[in-house]
Design a protein around this motif. Structure first.
Motif, short mmCIF file in Angstrom:
data_model
loop_
_atom_site.label_atom_id
_atom_site.label_comp_id
_atom_site.label_asym_id
_atom_site.label_seq_id
_atom_site.Cartn_x
_atom_site.Cartn_y
_atom_site.Cartn_z
N UNK A 14 0.81 -1.23 0.00
CA UNK A 14 0.00 0.00 0.00
C UNK A 14 0.84 1.27 0.00
N UNK A 15 1.92 1.29 0.78
CA UNK A 15 2.77 2.46 0.81
C UNK A 15 3.47 2.71 -0.52
N UNK A 16 3.92 1.63 -1.17
CA UNK A 16 4.56 1.77 -2.48
C UNK A 16 3.58 2.31 -3.50
N UNK A 17 2.33 1.84 -3.44
CA UNK A 17 1.30 2.34 -4.36
C UNK A 17 1.04 3.82 -4.16
N UNK A 18 0.95 4.22 -2.90
CA UNK A 18 0.68 5.62 -2.59
C UNK A 18 1.82 6.52 -3.07
N UNK A 19 3.06 6.08 -2.86
CA UNK A 19 4.20 6.87 -3.32
C UNK A 19 4.27 6.93 -4.84
N UNK A 20 3.99 5.80 -5.51
CA UNK A 20 4.00 5.79 -6.98
C UNK A 20 2.94 6.74 -7.53
N UNK A 21 1.77 6.75 -6.87
CA UNK A 21 0.68 7.63 -7.32
C UNK A 21 1.01 9.10 -7.11
#
Length: 396
Positions: free
Chosen positions: A209-216
């Motif tokens: 989830x954190x990686x997704x948020x940072x990528x977004x």
């Protein structure tokens, strides 16, 4: 099996060049002056120090040249005058000592300069159009550490190297002591967007989830591709929170009985037990038609048993009812499979970092320094892409 896919930047071609040709091209893409300013000593005492920009260049050149330790880097700078000159260090004095290199590396770690340089390069490549970011693959890889091994409970308290267990592509169990490198990779260019390091025991699903948020926050992802190890509801929810769709195979080892009249992949069944035919989607609503009406099966009762319409029975499913089971595009369709096949881009990125560079040759201790070491390796990939983009524009 890896699906071969042409890379958009000539990193492999850069590796084939001789060092004397490769380094000027590599350094041409990097303006390290803003970062080197923060490494200058503020003390008025002592002899003039070595050029911090030159040392920073040397630390970045090390992974590209396969130099894994500061001792080996000092030796290369001492014996190879061309290499020292290309790094921007003076030839009329001795090369920086191992302790000087170590202090600068520690300063880079303390001030998180490698992370900032990485993020700046990602932003630059995004503006240049090299990074697309609409399709992102996420995975982790084992990074072995040569630190003193400790019991797992004690290692968890320190937040540093720990024992990890993982299954490889063939289902074999792999055990290692060290860290995990978690990557979010742009599938088009196979370049890293987000990097995070954890002790080896941390579950992959906790970090997704954190990686997704940072990528977004850096691009506008539409799809996230992950393997079955990430098949957790919170991962699908995290993707939806950034207006994207997670493409993840169901982990059948922990799969419960699907709802009545439903296959495990989210396909509804007709009254005769046949899987219905996926017929497209309208927003969050998936549409399925009678398999006899679409010619998929020859039902002995025909369409009349289920519907009086010539169109056949239709079932609509709202993906919001179960984000894990339902997916748009629908699971097992050609579109879904094509998207999932893009996940191999993160494996190729991992392979470049570990096999072509020095990501898996750790000779520093502590998670902060390990993170800096891995950022420096990832920066090499990004800087190579910047250099290749500039060369392509110059030729055009």
């Amino acid at each position: 099996m890896y699906i071969l896919q042409e890379s958009l930047f000539s990193f492999e071609e850069l590796l084939k060049m001789q060092s004397k040709e490769r380094l000027p091209i590599f350094f041409s893409s990097l303006d390290l002056r803003p970062y080197a300013k923060e490494l200058r000593s503020r003390s008025p005492r002592g002899a003039d120090g070595h050029c911090r920009q030159g040392i920073l260049r040397a630390l970045l050149a090390a992974p590209l040249e396969g130099i894994a330790t500061l001792t080996a880097l000092h030796h290369r700078l001492s014996t190879d005058l061309r290499f020292r000159y290309q790094c921007g260090l003076s030839l009329d004095r001795e090369a920086p000592s191992i302790s000087t290199l170590s202090r600068v590396f520690a300063d880079v770690t303390k001030k998180e300069l490698a992370k900032r340089l990485f993020e700046d390069l990602v932003a630059h490549l995004r503006l240049e159009g090299v990074l697309d970011g609409s399709h992102v693959a996420i995975d982790s890889t084992a990074i072995r550490a040569y630190e003193r091994k400790q019991p797992k409970r004690k290692s968890e308290q320190t937040g540093n190297a720990n024992w990890g267990v993982k299954l490889d592509s063939f289902g074999n169990k792999i055990t290692w002591f060290g860290y995990k490198l978690h990557l979010a990779v742009d599938t088009k260019s196979e370049l890293p967007l987000v990097l995070e390091v954890t002790p080896a025991h941390v579950n992959d699903g906790e970090k997704a989830p954190g990686l997704m948020e940072q990528a977004a926050s850096r691009t506008a992802p539409r799809f996230f591709m992950l393997d079955a190890g990430y098949d957790q509801l919170k991962v699908y929810e995290a993707a939806r929170n950034v207006k994207a769709q997670a493409i993840i195979p169901l982990n059948l080892r922990r799969e419960k009985e699907p709802p009545a009249g439903m296959r495990s992949n989210g396909t509804p069944c007709c009254s005769m037990g046949y899987a219905m035919t996926y017929w497209g989607a309208d927003g969050d609503i998936l549409k399925f038609r009678c398999p006899h009406a679409t010619g998929k099966v020859d039902c002995p009762l025909g369409m009349a048993a289920c519907s009086s319409s010539n169109y056949g029975m239709v079932v609509k499913v709202d993906v919001r009812e179960d984000l894990r089971r339902y997916c748009h595009p629908h699971r097992d369709t050609k579109r879904w499979k094509a998207l999932y096949n893009e996940r191999t881009s993160v494996e190729r990125c991992n392979a470049r970092l570990k096999c072509s560079l020095t990501a898996d040759a750790l000779h520093v201790r502590g998670i902060e320094k390990v993170t800096t070491h891995l950022y420096l390796n990832a920066i090499v990939l990004l800087a190579s892409a910047v250099a290749a983009s500039r060369l392509a524009k110059a030729v055009a």
